[in-house]
Design an enzyme around this catalytic site. Structure first.
Site, PDB file in Angstrom:
ATOM      1  N   GLY A 230       1.101  -0.925  -0.065  1.00  0.00           N
ATOM      2  CA  GLY A 230      -0.244   0.285  -0.285  1.00  0.00           C
ATOM      3  C   GLY A 230       0.592   1.328  -0.028  1.00  0.00           C
ATOM      4  N   GLU A 267       4.147  -6.468   1.607  1.00  0.00           N
ATOM      5  CA  GLU A 267       3.770  -6.862   0.506  1.00  0.00           C
ATOM      6  C   GLU A 267       3.672  -5.861  -0.129  1.00  0.00           C
ATOM      7  OE1 GLU A 267      -0.149  -7.743   1.735  1.00  0.00           O
ATOM      8  OE2 GLU A 267       0.750  -9.498   2.886  1.00  0.00           O
ATOM      9  N   PRO A 268       3.908  -5.269  -0.717  1.00  0.00           N
ATOM     10  CA  PRO A 268       4.527  -3.889  -1.525  1.00  0.00           C
ATOM     11  C   PRO A 268       4.609  -4.704  -2.967  1.00  0.00           C
ATOM     12  CG  PRO A 268       7.270  -4.884  -1.160  1.00  0.00           C
ATOM     13  CD  PRO A 268       6.475  -4.915  -0.173  1.00  0.00           C
ATOM     14  N   GLY A 269       3.319  -4.076  -4.051  1.00  0.00           N
ATOM     15  CA  GLY A 269       3.009  -3.899  -5.120  1.00  0.00           C
ATOM     16  C   GLY A 269       3.759  -2.645  -6.294  1.00  0.00           C
ATOM     17  N   ARG A 306      -6.920   2.881 -15.283  1.00  0.00           N
ATOM     18  CA  ARG A 306      -7.095   3.207 -13.740  1.00  0.00           C
ATOM     19  C   ARG A 306      -7.356   5.338 -13.508  1.00  0.00           C
ATOM     20  NH1 ARG A 306      -2.885   5.336 -11.727  1.00  0.00           N
ATOM     21  NH2 ARG A 306      -3.765   4.988  -9.273  1.00  0.00           N
ATOM     22  N   TYR A 310     -10.229   5.126 -11.316  1.00  0.00           N
ATOM     23  CA  TYR A 310      -9.807   5.704 -10.125  1.00  0.00           C
ATOM     24  C   TYR A 310      -9.481   7.204 -10.065  1.00  0.00           C
ATOM     25  CZ  TYR A 310      -7.882   0.874  -9.274  1.00  0.00           C
ATOM     26  OH  TYR A 310      -7.709  -0.061  -9.081  1.00  0.00           O
ATOM     27  N   CYS A 336     -15.778   3.391 -27.021  1.00  0.00           N
ATOM     28  CA  CYS A 336     -17.392   3.906 -27.199  1.00  0.00           C
ATOM     29  C   CYS A 336     -17.718   4.509 -26.036  1.00  0.00           C
ATOM     30  CB  CYS A 336     -18.424   3.149 -28.062  1.00  0.00           C
ATOM     31  SG  CYS A 336     -17.276   3.401 -29.769  1.00  0.00           S
ATOM     32  N   TYR A 365      -0.401  -1.744 -12.035  1.00  0.00           N
ATOM     33  CA  TYR A 365      -2.361  -1.611 -11.928  1.00  0.00           C
ATOM     34  C   TYR A 365      -2.596  -0.987 -13.401  1.00  0.00           C
ATOM     35  CZ  TYR A 365      -1.990  -2.797  -7.247  1.00  0.00           C
ATOM     36  OH  TYR A 365      -1.687  -2.964  -6.018  1.00  0.00           O
TER      37      TYR A 365
HETATM   38  C1  LIG Z   1      -3.100  -5.340  -4.079  1.00  0.00           C
HETATM   39  C2  LIG Z   1      -2.321  -5.572  -2.683  1.00  0.00           C
HETATM   40  C3  LIG Z   1      -1.298  -5.302  -2.137  1.00  0.00           C
HETATM   41  C4  LIG Z   1      -0.207  -4.466  -3.233  1.00  0.00           C
HETATM   42  O1  LIG Z   1      -1.038  -3.274  -2.833  1.00  0.00           O
HETATM   43  P1  LIG Z   1       0.077  -2.228  -3.152  1.00  0.00           P
HETATM   44  O2  LIG Z   1      -0.560  -1.097  -2.811  1.00  0.00           O
HETATM   45  O3  LIG Z   1       0.551  -2.275  -5.046  1.00  0.00           O
HETATM   46  O4  LIG Z   1       1.652  -1.963  -2.517  1.00  0.00           O
HETATM   47  C5  LIG Z   1      -0.389  -5.609  -1.332  1.00  0.00           C
HETATM   48  N1  LIG Z   1      -1.215  -6.630   0.063  1.00  0.00           N
HETATM   49  C6  LIG Z   1      -2.303  -6.877  -0.924  1.00  0.00           C
HETATM   50  C7  LIG Z   1      -3.493  -8.000   0.746  1.00  0.00           C
HETATM   51  C8  LIG Z   1      -3.420  -6.508  -1.642  1.00  0.00           C
HETATM   52  O5  LIG Z   1      -4.188  -6.676  -1.887  1.00  0.00           O
END
Ligand SMILES: *Cc1c(COP(=O)(O)O)cnc(C)c1O
Length: 407
Positions: A230, A267-269, A306, A310, A336, A365
Site C-alpha cells: 500500500g 507486500e509492496p506492489g 486507472r 480511480y 466507445c 495496475y
Molecule cells: C493489492 C494488495 C497489495 C499491494 O498493494 P500496493 O498498493 O500495490 O502496494 C498487498 N497486499 C494485499 C493483500 C493486496 O490486496
C-alpha cells in the site's frame, strides 16, 4: 525520451503501439530499497503480483530473493511458471479462496495463507486434513484504521469486505489452537493502496503488534507479522525521494512492532513497479469539438483503466518535443465510452497526429488490469535492463481473442 539508454521511439518502431515499457533496473532498485531499510531485522519482501504480473518481472524479483503475495490460483501458477523455487516464499491473500485454489497452494508448499474469514479457516483445515499436510495461516485482521486514499482502494475500515475484525481475532486463534491441521503462523494486515503517509501504517501495526503480544501471553507464538502493501508513489512528476519514503515507512513499522521477534513480511506492489513503467501510445488525430480539443491516441481505457476507475492522474509527455505552444486538451482513447480518457482539461505540450506520447508511472495496475473491451488486442510489453530491451509479452493477435469462442 528514453528508458535507461533505450529510445522509446525506437521501441515503438520495432514493437508497435500501444506499448508498455518497463525499467527492470528501477524495479530491482526499488526492491533493494526495502531490503536496505529492513536490513536490521528478519524480513521477507513479498511482491504483490497483482500490481504487475508479467512473468519476466516476477523472475527478476525472485532471482533477487523476493517472495510473492498472491490473490488467486492463477497468480500461484504465474509464480510457478516464472520462479518455481520461490513457491515457498508465497503468501496467499484474498477474501474469497476456492477449495481448488487452497489445495493447489498447499501442494505447492507456500509459506502462509492470509485467512479472511471463519469460513475460510474451516475450509483451509478441511483441505489440509484431506491432503494430510499442515497449513500455516495468518489471520488478516481489519484494524479499523482510516487511510487517506481513493475509496476504491481503501481496505482497512470495519465497513470494508476485507479482513477479520481485530477484536474477534484473539478468540479465533484460540478456537483453532491444537488443531492438527492448522498452524497459527502469523498475523497480517493490509489497509489499502496508494497511501502516501507512513502514519496509518504505523497505527495499524501498533494494533497488530498488540494482538501478537496478547497471543504470546496465551501461548500462541507467531513467526510472522505481515504489514501488507500500500505504500504510495508520486504520480505528479515531482521530485520523489523513494529511498526516504521507504526509510520512513520501515521506521514507522519498526517502532510500532516494538519487541516482536519474528519475521516481518511486506507486500509492496505499486511502489516497486509503478514508476518503472510507461505506456507509449501514438496520437491518431487531434480533433476540435466546440471549445474542446481532443488528442485521440491508439491506447485506450482497456490498456490503462486507472484514470477512468480511480480518477487517477498520469503525467503525459510527448516522446519527442516539437515546437508550438502548450494547450489545454483532453487526452482520450478510441473506445466507445465517455469514461475512456487519460486526462481532462490538461495543459499538454504541442502534439500532432503521428506523434508518440508516453503516459508515465503506468507500471502498476496498468497492464494487469488491461482487457479486450471493444475487441482490442492487449498491448505488447518490453523490459529494459542495463541498456538492453527485450519483448516480454507479444502483442495479442485476433487469433488470441477469437480462439476461445464457439460459433
Ligand atoms: C493489492 C494488495 C497489495 C499491494 O498493494 P500496493 O498498493 O500495490 O502496494 C498487498 N497486499 C494485499 C493483500 C493486496 O490486496
Amino acid at each position: 525520451m528514453h528508458c535507461g539508454k533505450v529510445s522509446l521511439e525506437g521501441l515503438a518502431k520495432k514493437f508497435g503501439t500501444p506499448l508498455y515499457v518497463y525499467s527492470g533496473d528501477q524495479i530491482v532498485e526499488r526492491l533493494g530499497l526495502f531490503e536496505a531499510a529492513l536490513a536490521g531485522r528478519e524480513h521477507l519482501v513479498c511482491y504483490a503480483v497483482k500490481a504487475n504480473s508479467a512473468l519476466a518481472i516476477l523472475k527478476l524479483l525472485a532471482e533477487r530473493g523476493a517472495g510473492f503475495d498472491i490473490v488467486s490460483g492463477g497468480e500461484l501458477e504465474r509464480v510457478r511458471a516464472a520462479a518455481p523455487e520461490a513457491l515457498g516464499r508465497v503468501v496467499f491473500s484474498g477474501v474469497g479462496k476456492t477449495a481448488e485454489e487452497i489445495k493447489a497452494a498447499l501442494a505447492a508448499g507456500i509459506l502462509q495463507f492470509n485467512v479472511e474469514s471463519e469460513g475460510e479457516l474451516a475450509l483451509l483445515a478441511q483441505c489440509a486434513r484431506k491432503m494430510q499436510v499442515k497449513a500455516r495461516f495468518a489471520l488478516r485482521v481489519n484494524p479499523d484504521v482510516f487511510a487517506e486514499t481513493h475509496p476504491y482502494i481503501s481496505t482497512g475500515l470495519r465497513e470494508h469486505k476485507f479482513g477479520i475484525d481485530i477484536r474477534k481475532a484473539l478468540a479465533m486463534y484460540k478456537s483453532v489452537a491444537g488443531d492438527k491441521w492448522l498452524e497459527a503462523h502469523g498475523v497480517s494486515v493490509h489497509i489499502g493502496s496508494q497511501i502516501r503517509s507512513a502514519e496509518p501504517f504505523g497505527a495499524a501495526m501498533e494494533r497488530v503488534a498488540k494482538l501478537a503480544g496478547e497471543l504470546e501471553r496465551e501461548g500462541i507464538v507467531l513467526e510472522t507479522v505481515d504489514a501488507g502493501g500500500g505504500l504510495g508513489i508520486d504520480y505528479h512528476g515531482g521530485s520523489f525521494d523513494a529511498a526516504a519514503k521507504v526509510t520512513e515507512y520501515a521506521a514507522a513499522l519498526g517502532k510500532a512492532l516494538g519487541g516482536f521477534k519474528g519475521k516481518l513480511l511486506l507486500e509492496p506492489g505499486r511502489f516497486i513497479v509503478g514508476q518503472a513503467g510507461a505506456l507509449v501510445a501514438r496520437v491518431l488525430t487531434v480533433k476540435r469539438n466546440g471549445k474542446k480539443t481532443f488528442v485521440i491516441t491508439d491506447a485506450a481505457m482497456n490498456d490503462l483503466i486507472r484514470p477512468a476507475l480511480y480518477q487517477a492522474h498520469h503525467e503525459i509527455v510527448p516522446v519527442r518535443k516539437r515546437a508550438g505552444k502548450r494547450s489545454v486538451v483532453d487526452v482520450v482513447g478510441p473506445v466507445c465510452e465517455t469514461g475512456d480518457f487519460f486526462a481532462r482539461d490538461r495543459k499538454l505540450a504541442a502534439v500532432e497526429a503521428g506523434d508518440l506520447v508516453a503516459l508515465l508511472d503506468a507500471g502498476a495496475y496498468g497492464m494487469a488490469q488491461a482487457s479486450n473491451y471493444n475487441t482490442r488486442p492487449r498491448a505488447a510489453e518490453v523490459l529494459v535492463e542495463g541498456g538492453k530491451a527485450r519483448l516480454i509479452r507479444r502483442r495479442e493477435t485476433m487469433g488470441d481473442l477469437l480462439g476461445p469462442e464457439i460459433l
